[in-house]
Design an enzyme around this catalytic site. Structure first.
Site, PDB file in Angstrom:
ATOM      1  CD  GLU A 143      -2.580   1.171   2.192  1.00 40.96           C
ATOM      2  OE1 GLU A 143      -3.899   1.969   2.339  1.00 40.96           O
ATOM      3  OE2 GLU A 143      -2.296   0.841   3.537  1.00 40.96           O
ATOM      4  CD  GLU A 240      -7.588   2.438   6.348  1.00 36.01           C
ATOM      5  OE1 GLU A 240      -7.579   1.753   6.344  1.00 36.01           O
ATOM      6  OE2 GLU A 240      -7.320   2.907   4.899  1.00 36.01           O
TER       7      GLU A 240
END
Length: 260
Positions: A143, A240
């Site tokens: 990520e 998220e």
């Protein structure tokens, strides 16, 4: 229709962590993700999942010494033994919880350390992780984090993350495409979704700039969700974000996708 997973590290903070599984199930989620499981016994997590009827689809390798500014160890030269121990620990949890995707945290580049050396270390540790779970149904993810969220993190652009994945060159190593970070650093999200379809294995969402529910801000999420359907994306979309207020009060955006 996208499959949404509640991020229990950010959502349902009105109750203690273990109680958030049941809260997410009551709100209509079928899956959850969270940052770290390591403060909890595997059996307690398995019980929470079984009782709620949920599956966990993502968590991270351990972050290291957060109080010292660390955010993962896998890209830190000289810390390979610790990083691989953390990978092994994460895989114990991943196997026990039938986890489909594990995010291997790169880390913040140490002062005076060349980023290229960190990238080389990260590639080698990702290959180690891949070898440890070869033949298992566990996808490893990389990520990129925007500098506003994590200053100094090895990867800030999605194109840096894609380059690492290409260098690792393993079929089960993919990008964790967080559209909140991608919009701030790269923009042109439709290009990322279309041109790199198949390179990302998990998607996360939040509004920009405030990281709230995906029904405000500068990203047109309904349009992007339709693009994902058109592209045939079958992975999970992790929510998220930090709710504006009570978590359930902000879930109106989800109704359209739960009952299309």
């Amino acid at each position: 229709m996208p499959k949404f997973a509640a991020n229990l590290s950010m959502m349902f903070n009105e109750v203690p962590f273990i109680e958030r599984f049941a809260a997410a199930a009551r709100a209509g989620f079928e899956a959850v993700e969270f940052l770290f499981p390591y403060d909890y016994a595997v059996d307690d997590l398995k019980t929470a999942l079984r009782q709620s009827g949920l599956k966990v689809v993502l968590f991270n390798t351990p972050p290291g010494a957060v109080d010292k500014g660390e955010w993962g160890l896998a890209a830190l030269p000289g810390r390979e033994e610790e990083a691989r121990r953390d990978i092994d620990r994460a895989l114990v949890y991943a196997r026990a919880l039938n986890l489909p995707s594990l995010h291997v945290m790169a880390g913040v580049v140490p002062a005076g350390c060349p980023a290229a050396s960190c990238a080389e270390t990260f590639v080698e540790n990702l290959r180690y992780a891949e070898a440890q779970c070869a033949g298992e149904n566990i996808q490893l993810l990389v990520e990129a984090l925007s500098p506003k969220t994590r200053a100094g993190y090895l990867l800030s652009s999605q194109y840096q993350a894609l380059d690492i994945v290409d260098k690792v060159d393993r079929a089960n190593v993919k990008v964790q495409l967080d559209l909140f970070h991608a919009q701030q650093v790269d923009g042109n999200l439709s290009h990322l979704l279309r041109h790199y379809a198949g390179k990302y294995g998990h998607i996360q969402i939040a509004s920009v700039p405030d990281r709230h529910e995906p029904d405000e801000g500068e990203i047109n999420y309904p349009w992007l969700f339709e693009q994902l359907d058109t592209l045939g994306y079958r992975g999970w979309v992790g929510c998220e974000y930090h709710p504006r207020a009570q978590t359930e009060a902000g879930l109106g955006w989800l109704a359209r996708w739960r009952n299309p």
